[in-house]
Design an enzyme around this catalytic site. Structure first.
Site, PDB file in Angstrom:
ATOM      1  N   LYS A 118       0.864  -1.169   0.000  1.00  0.00           N
ATOM      2  CA  LYS A 118       0.000   0.000   0.000  1.00  0.00           C
ATOM      3  C   LYS A 118       0.903   1.222   0.000  1.00  0.00           C
ATOM      4  O   LYS A 118       1.663   1.452   0.939  1.00  0.00           O
ATOM      5  CB  LYS A 118      -0.880  -0.016   1.238  1.00  0.00           C
ATOM      6  N   LYS A 160      -2.116  -1.558  -4.039  1.00  0.00           N
ATOM      7  CA  LYS A 160      -2.963  -0.382  -3.921  1.00  0.00           C
ATOM      8  C   LYS A 160      -2.136   0.886  -3.899  1.00  0.00           C
ATOM      9  O   LYS A 160      -1.142   0.910  -3.165  1.00  0.00           O
ATOM     10  CB  LYS A 160      -3.744  -0.528  -2.609  1.00  0.00           C
TER      11      LYS A 160
END
Ligand code: PBG
Length: 329
Positions: A201, A255
């Site tokens: 992330k 992400k």
């Protein structure tokens, strides 16, 4: 690789007709490729629009059927629940995360009870919807504490598993939390609760509209760079995934999505495990607003989603997932 030569080879031959293009297509989208995020809000009878995400809504529990019925009818395998928490329920430690009557827990109980296992339920494991500073963990002198945060995340995970969550998705980026959460789940009788680790992330500007949607944007002090990844790095992404696999992750998430297709493909190549991609709120907003303004047409949605498949993603978390019937047509 062997290839022919012009003029005996003409690649345009197979592009001439639609049937032929369909015949040789390498990638396609099916409902199985999607996870639908759902925003929850306190109260009754509300389906509330989100300004920065045209077409996306927050739902009160008694309105959830609207969206869950449709997801099941469209054969979406899983939804991800995200709560908009009122400021008065937030504090510096995010203790609302451990309240068995918080919005997420209420929604988990409601959906599990009503729909059983017709659809998978995924929940974030992180404290940002519940902290007054908007960070994913416990803050001390502007630094998010790792080990202290993990202790809370373990309890949040156990609670969500107990309430019916099928897939826990730690999105906090603390070191070592997958292993600790897995061990605690196993010890407490949740051996079959899955973990989808947000292993990769990045600290990203593309999360802006999401923070709006869950009400943490105005509260957030500083940025998340001391725990989320630096977008200049890709080797580090592989190290994150390797650690999480050893610690027991069933699947990993990359992400944001579209700016990180190289990372999706690296992870798939190197580890051969299920890789999910998150088409995050900023990506959604850019597309949705540009389409609304007539700057691009909605073919850009399919084009972006297919890119994830080409890169090797098994599934995509997308705010478009509840409108696939229209998009795939
Ligand atoms: C927080 C969380 C974020 C998103 C999902 N979980 C935002 C953040 O890290 O600040 C972003 C999703 C999106 O932008 O669509 N743990």
């Amino acid at each position: 690789m062997i290839t022919g030569k012009f003029p005996s080879l003409r690649l345009r031959r197979s592009r001439k007709n639609d049937w032929s293009r369909r015949l040789i297509e390498e990638n396609s989208l099916s409902p199985n490729d999607f996870i639908l995020p759902i925003f929850l809000i306190e109260g009754k009878n509300k389906k509330q629009s989100i300004k920065s995400m045209p077409g996306v809504y927050r739902y009160t529990i008694n309105k959830l059927d609207l969206v869950i019925d449709r997801a099941i009818k469209n054969k979406i395998p899983m939804v991800a629940l995200f709560p908009y928490t009122e400021n008065k329920k937030k504090n510096s430690l995010g203790t609302e995360a451990l309240n068995e009557n918080n919005l997420v827990c209420q929604a988990l109980r409601y959906i599990k009870n009503r729909y059983k296992n017709q659809i998978g339920l995924m929940c974030d494991v992180a404290l940002d919807p519940y902290t007054l500073h908007g960070h994913d963990g416990i803050l001390k002198s502007n630094y998010v504490l790792n080990d202290e945060t993990i202790e809370v995340l373990i309890n949040q995970s156990l609670l969500q598993a107990e309430m019916g969550c099928d897939v826990l998705a730690p999105s906090d980026m603390m070191d070592g939390r997958i292993g600790r959460i897995r061990t605690s789940l196993d010890k407490n009788g949740y051996k079959l609760t899955q973990i989808l680790s947000y292993a990769i992330k990045y600290a990203s500007s593309f999360y802006g509209p999401f923070r709006d949607a869950v009400g943490s944007k105005r509260l957030l002090k500083g940025n998340k760079k001391n725990y989320q990844m630096d977008f200049r790095n890709s080797n580090e992404a592989l190290r994150e995934v390797a650690l999480d696999i050893k610690e027991g992750a069933d699947m990993v998430m990359v992400k944001p999505g579209l700016p990180y297709l190289d990372i999706i493909s690296l992870v798939k190549e190197n580890f051969k495990i299920p890789v999910m991609a998150y088409q995050v709120s900023g990506e959604y907003s850019l597309l949705a607003n540009a389409i609304n303004k007539g700057i691009i047409d909605n073919g850009a949605v399919v084009e972006s989603l297919i890119a994830f498949k080409r890169a090797g993603a098994n599934a995509i978390v997308s705010y478009y997932a509840d409108r696939l019937d229209k998009i795939l047509k």
